[in-house]
Scaffold this active site. Sequence first.
Site, PDB file in Angstrom:
ATOM      1  N   LYS A 161       0.857  -1.197  -0.016  1.00  0.00           N
ATOM      2  CA  LYS A 161      -0.110  -0.044   0.050  1.00  0.00           C
ATOM      3  C   LYS A 161       0.780   1.380   0.089  1.00  0.00           C
ATOM      4  CE  LYS A 161      -4.359  -1.691   1.864  1.00  0.00           C
ATOM      5  NZ  LYS A 161      -5.355  -1.410   2.994  1.00  0.00           N
TER       6      LYS A 161
ATOM      7  N   ASP B  68     -10.333   3.098   1.584  1.00  0.00           N
ATOM      8  CA  ASP B  68     -11.015   2.418   3.103  1.00  0.00           C
ATOM      9  C   ASP B  68     -11.528   3.165   3.837  1.00  0.00           C
ATOM     10  OD1 ASP B  68      -9.611  -0.227   2.535  1.00  0.00           O
ATOM     11  OD2 ASP B  68      -7.571   0.345   3.336  1.00  0.00           O
TER      12      ASP B  68
END
Length: 292
Positions: free
Chosen positions: A78, A114
Amino acid sequence: MVKREKYMAKNYRAELVGVFGNPVDENPTGVMEEAAFAAKGLNYRYLTIKVLEKDLAPAMQAVRIFGMRGINLTIPHKVSVLPYLDELTEAAEIIGAVNTVINEKNRLIGENTDGKGFLAALGDEGVPVRNKKILILGAGGAARAIAVECALAGADRITIVNRNTGRGKELAELIKNRTGAQSHYLRWNHPVTIPPETEILINATSIGLFPDVNSKPDIDYDSISADMVVSDVVFNDPHTLFLQEAEKRGAGSVNGLGMLAHQGALNFKLWTGTEAPLAVMESVLKKEFGLI
Ligand code: NDP
C-alpha cells in the site's frame, strides 16, 4: 452464409482489474467484485494475484502493459506502490497509502477507499461524523485512512490510541497539521479507559482478526456507554468480541463487512464508471462468511 460483420463487431477482450498482495489467498474481494460485474453484465475480470515485495515494480509495469483498468493493493504494497504512480488523490496523499489504482489512459492514479468505505458504512446506520468526537484504537493503514477521512468529513476531534507510541503520535500530528480536526495521542494504558465524551469508538487494530477470534482490545469495557457508536474494521469474523462487549453496554455497533462492501463498491465505480450493485456485493460477502 455467415455474416462476417457480425463477428467483427464483437469484443472478446475482458477489462482486467484485481489485487496485488502477499499473503493474498484469503482475500475475498474477488468474489464480491466478480459477482458485481456479472450483475451489471460487464465483461470485467478481477484477478487475485500474489506479488512478492521485490516484484512490485514489474507488476505495476504489467498493469500498464496489459492495459488493466486498475488494481487494488494490499499488504505489503500500500505504501511501496507510491513511486510507480503518476498522481494521487488528496486523501491518498495525506494518508500516504493507496489501496486502489485507476488506469486513466496509462496515467496511474492512486486513491484510498478504505476510509471512504468506512464513512459510507457508518452513513448506512445513520451515523454522521461531522462535529463528532472520535476515538480510534490503532495507527496502522486502516486507522490512518479512517482518521484522515473522518477529519476531512468534519469530525471535531480524533483521539488516537496505539500500542506503538511513535506511530500513534505521528498519526495525531498528521491529523492536526493536515486537516481541520483537533487530534491528540493517548497512551495505551492497560486497560484503556474510554473518555466519556467519546461519541464514536473504532477498533482499527487487527486484534480479533481470524484466527485470533478470541482476542479483544485491552480496554475498560465498562467505560463504553449506551450513547456511543462502536465500530470494528475486522470483518473475519465480523461479530467480534469487541462489538459483543459494546453491545452488552447498549452501544450501537457497526461491523467491518459494511466497510469492506462499500470500499469494493467505490472501486467498482472508479474502474467501470457504473454505479455498483451494493446489495449484491453485501450478500456475496455474507455468504462467504457463512452469515446467510
Ligand atoms: P496494520 O498492520 O497497518 O496495522 C495494525 C494495527 O493494529 C497497528 O496499529 C498495530 O499497533 C495494531 N495491533 C496489532 N496487534 C495488536 C495488539 N496485540 N495490541 C495492540 N495493537 C495491536 O494493519 P491494517 O491497518 O492494514 O489492518 C488492520 C485491520 O483492519 C485488519 O484486521 C484488516 O483486516 C482490517 N481492514 C478492514 C478493512 C475493511 O474493509 N473492513 C479494510 C482494511 C483493513 P502497533 O502500531 O503498535 O503495531
